[in-house]
Design an enzyme around this catalytic site. Structure first.
Site, PDB file in Angstrom:
ATOM      1  N   THR A  60      36.165  42.954  35.919  1.00 52.25           N
ATOM      2  CA  THR A  60      36.126  41.679  36.654  1.00 52.25           C
ATOM      3  C   THR A  60      35.374  41.943  37.942  1.00 52.25           C
ATOM      4  O   THR A  60      35.607  42.972  38.579  1.00 52.25           O
ATOM      5  CB  THR A  60      37.552  41.212  37.029  1.00 52.25           C
ATOM      6  OG1 THR A  60      38.272  40.882  35.845  1.00 52.25           O
ATOM      7  CG2 THR A  60      37.517  39.996  37.942  1.00 52.25           C
ATOM      8  N   THR A  73      41.353  43.823  39.151  1.00 47.85           N
ATOM      9  CA  THR A  73      40.605  43.919  37.902  1.00 47.85           C
ATOM     10  C   THR A  73      41.439  44.754  36.949  1.00 47.85           C
ATOM     11  O   THR A  73      42.212  45.605  37.381  1.00 47.85           O
ATOM     12  CB  THR A  73      39.210  44.551  38.122  1.00 47.85           C
ATOM     13  OG1 THR A  73      38.548  44.710  36.870  1.00 47.85           O
ATOM     14  CG2 THR A  73      39.284  45.900  38.805  1.00 47.85           C
TER      15      THR A  73
HETATM   16  N1  GLY Z   1      41.119  40.971  34.536  1.00 49.09           N
HETATM   17  C1  GLY Z   1      40.361  40.211  33.653  1.00 49.09           C
HETATM   18  C2  GLY Z   1      41.018  39.884  32.398  1.00 49.09           C
HETATM   19  O1  GLY Z   1      41.914  40.552  31.964  1.00 49.09           O
HETATM   20  O2  GLY Z   1      40.600  38.922  31.833  1.00 49.09           O
END
Ligand code: GLY
Length: 302
Positions: free
Chosen positions: A153, A204
């Site tokens: 992310t 993330t």
């Molecule tokens: N952190 C991003 C997701 O798991 O979609």
């Protein structure tokens, strides 16, 4: 006073853009939105699961999540499972400032974006050849495990010269995720949080697990109690690992910045991919710039 930080090694490109914008007088919110938008709209970053060229869901469709939050008014805007638009962060900004809502999802988010004048693109146009190829393999169940557990992310935090702080995140989520699946990224408290009484944080990693812990909110609350950004991130990660156990291992990377522009991270990531020809990093790579440093740089939390 100005500073910015981003998740992962590829986040250095967003930090470079963000730094230039902050130095030429952009507000933290503008700098966060624009730096994320530029990466979202460039298919080269799709392999990091951001924007155009990101990995499609289990039906072969690119569905994107993004959100923004700023610390003065605690204003927040997000979109989730948005299809047909390559710059979800800018739609999130319109949700924040041009609607009475906070989070719009799926078809509703798309209709809202169209009303705001965003151009839509076909799914075929938004996917790269690599995305289509990986999806083919996935749909024939030949070789997809290596990508299946990937959760990059892009998260960007910026503190501007007026002492205001903002944070934004953007993700296409896990490759071949369930249709309509929303990760932690667009959720306030989970993927991001900003409060100018303390600072901002973003996350993330495995969003399905992370959203149950509101790690970004938790980090900001700990900073409010006077802990450093890195102490807060490490403490939140440690608590999650303790509660979830290590089998299977939780993947999480957290970055945080306080109102003095100090930056810290916490993570369980053992290896981060390189960027622009660099080899991989042993730990969680993140990018930082502070007003007194000449150039943005990549740090590694291990
Ligand atoms: N952190 C991003 C997701 O798991 O979609």
């Amino acid at each position: 006073m100005a500073a910015c930080a981003a998740t992962w090694a590829f986040g250095i490109d967003a930090v470079k853009i963000c730094k230039n914008l902050l130095q030429t007088g952009d507000s933290c919110l503008d700098a966060v939105e624009k730096s994320i938008r530029i990466l979202e709209d460039d298919p080269a970053y799709g392999r990091y699961l951001v924007g155009k060229g990101g990995m499609p869901n289990a039906a072969g469709t690119l569905q994107l999540d993004a959100a923004l939050m700023e610390g003065r008014s605690l204003q927040y805007g997000g979109v989730a499972a948005l299809e047909g638009i390559s710059t979800p962060i800018s739609v999130a900004r319109r949700v924040m400032q041009g609607s009475p809502h906070s989070l719009l999802v799926g078809q509703g988010a798309l209709e809202f974006a169209k009303k705001c004048g965003f151009t839509t693109q076909s799914n075929d146009h938004l996917l790269t050849a690599q995305g289509r190829e990986e999806y083919e393999k996935f749909s024939h169940r030949l070789h997809y495990e290596s990508l299946f557990d990937k959760h990059d992310t892009l998260g960007v935090i910026a503190l501007d010269r007026h002492g205001q702080i903002a944070v934004g995140v953007s993700s296409s989520g896990a490759p071949f995720k369930a249709v309509g699946r929303v990760g932690d990224s667009p959720l306030p408290g989970a993927g991001l949080y900003a409060d100018d009484k303390a600072g901002a944080a973003c996350a993330t990693g495995d969003g399905d697990k992370m959203m149950r812990f509101c790690p970004s909110f938790h980090v900001v609350q700990l900073m409010k109690q006077g802990l450093s950004p890195s102490e807060c991130c490490s403490s939140v990660v440690a608590e999650m690992v303790e509660r979830l156990g290590e089998d299977p291992p939780l993947e999480i990377g957290l970055i945080a910045m306080n109102m003095q522009g100090e930056i810290g991270a916490g993570s369980t990531v053992k290896i981060s991919g390189g960027h622009n020809g660099s080899s991989s990093y042993n730990g969680f790579a993140y990018a930082v710039w502070q007003h007194d440093c000449e150039d943005p740089k990549i740090l590694v939390h291990s």
